[in-house]
Design an enzyme around this catalytic site. Structure first.
Site, PDB file in Angstrom:
ATOM      1  N   ASN A  44       0.867  -1.177   0.000  1.00  0.00           N
ATOM      2  CA  ASN A  44       0.000   0.000   0.000  1.00  0.00           C
ATOM      3  C   ASN A  44       0.908   1.232   0.000  1.00  0.00           C
ATOM      4  O   ASN A  44       2.100   1.115   0.318  1.00  0.00           O
ATOM      5  CB  ASN A  44      -0.941  -0.037   1.213  1.00  0.00           C
ATOM      6  N   HIS A 198      -8.257   0.156   2.617  1.00  0.00           N
ATOM      7  CA  HIS A 198      -9.186  -0.639   3.433  1.00  0.00           C
ATOM      8  C   HIS A 198     -10.252   0.322   3.982  1.00  0.00           C
ATOM      9  O   HIS A 198      -9.933   1.479   4.286  1.00  0.00           O
ATOM     10  CB  HIS A 198      -8.472  -1.232   4.662  1.00  0.00           C
ATOM     11  N   ASP A 200     -11.331   0.523   6.886  1.00  0.00           N
ATOM     12  CA  ASP A 200     -10.978   1.027   8.214  1.00  0.00           C
ATOM     13  C   ASP A 200      -9.930   2.146   8.188  1.00  0.00           C
ATOM     14  O   ASP A 200      -9.518   2.643   9.226  1.00  0.00           O
ATOM     15  CB  ASP A 200     -10.540  -0.110   9.140  1.00  0.00           C
ATOM     16  N   CYS A 294      -6.697  -1.538  13.088  1.00  0.00           N
ATOM     17  CA  CYS A 294      -6.378  -2.792  12.387  1.00  0.00           C
ATOM     18  C   CYS A 294      -5.364  -3.646  13.140  1.00  0.00           C
ATOM     19  O   CYS A 294      -5.034  -4.741  12.695  1.00  0.00           O
ATOM     20  CB  CYS A 294      -5.944  -2.525  10.958  1.00  0.00           C
TER      21      CYS A 294
END
Ligand code: ARG
Length: 300
Positions: A44, A198, A200, A294
């Site tokens: 990422n 994501h 979150d 996370c």
């Protein structure tokens, strides 16, 4: 399309938060120590300038402080031992989604991770669930679709409702299985900005009525859904959301928010909502694209 999936406000006919049955609050969290935490490859945008740059001792101290913050908030912490070679296993949210079904059965759905280097995490978590009274559910075999657990599937506080993010790590088709396994409706949100890969990273429910989001992470139809369902929508500044992963905060039972330190505007909004705010330093983990939310899995 299944009656349990919502992709735009046009699908919401007859759906309201008020009519969603109540859902028990989490009973605690499951975490995994950062014994083998490293940044080996770029999965990422956060990771791109940090390959090989984790300070393992500092990471351990930060993780210990995070465990202490959860415990001090009254949230019991359970642990899964870290498996050697699984450098991202500390991000315990991703390899499963835990919850209950309407009949009270505790279920853990194991993920199908996008990156090969993370695929073995799911069995290690599966073994913990089996030993701790959960039925372990698996996605239907076949196809190449992926699902990254609580990273992309977020329970609405206190309600039988799941918010499902897709676009980078999770395929939208998987939410049909999620809805069926938990017997719970899923509102799908499309992520369009790869830094918010994501759900979150850009969506943090604070209470049953309020959510903190980073708006440009979503497409227009998804923003409409969020605005339609939550009476209070608070937006994060770009610097809080990007540099301090403010939307990856974790809120325990709509009372205590644990958040990366320095996200001043987001923390101020949380206090204004009546939450007590605990700031922690997760900087070693932010290098890898993860913060408070996370680094744990909510248990029920
Ligand atoms: N390096 C990990 C990855 O890219 C970070 C995961 C963080 N998890 C999250 N739910 N945001 O997979």
């Amino acid at each position: 399309m299944s009656a349990n999936l919502y992709r735009s406000i046009g699908d919401l006919k007859g759906f309201s938060l008020k009519n969603c049955p109540p859902m028990s609050e989490p009973s605690g969290v499951l975490m995994c120590p950062p014994d083998h935490f490293q940044i080996l490859s770029v999965k990422n945008p956060f990771m791109s300038s940090h390959v090989g740059a984790v300070d393992r001792d500092k990471a351990r101290r930060q993780w210990d402080e995070l465990v202490a913050a959860f415990e001090k908030a009254g949230c019991p912490v359970s642990l899964v031992p870290a498996t050697p070679g699984l450098e991202d296993m500390v991000f315990a949210a991703n390899s499963s989604l835990a919850g209950t079904r309407p009949d009270g059965e505790k279920v853990a759905l194991l993920s199908s991770m996008r990156h090969t280097s993370r695929r073995k995490e799911t069995e290690a978590f599966g073994a913990w669930y089996e030993a701790n009274g959960y039925r372990v559910a698996r996605l239907k075999p076949g196809g190449h679709e992926t699902f990254e657990g609580s990273g992309d599937a977020v329970w609405h506080p206190g309600k039988r409702l799941i918010w499902g993010g897709h676009g980078f790590r999770t395929d939208p088709a998987m939410f049909e299985q999620v809805a069926e396994i938990f017997k719970t409706p899923v509102i799908q949100l499309k992520l369009v900005n790869e830094r918010f890969y994501h759900l979150d990273t850009c969506f943090c429910p604070l209470t049953p009525e309020a959510v903190l989001i980073y708006p440009s992470a979503f497409d227009a139809a998804s923003l409409e859904l969020i605005l339609k369902i939550f009476p209070i929508v608070i937006t994060s500044s770009e610097s809080d959301a990007v540099s301090r992963m403010a939307c990856n905060a974790s809120v325990w039972r709509s009372k205590t928010a644990i958040i990366q330190k320095g996200a001043a505007a987001a923390a101020g909004h949380m206090r204004a909502m009546g939450l007590s705010v605990v700031e922690v330093d997760t900087s070693e983990f932010v290098k890898s694209g993860g913060s408070v939310y996370c680094m744990k899995q909510s248990l029920f």
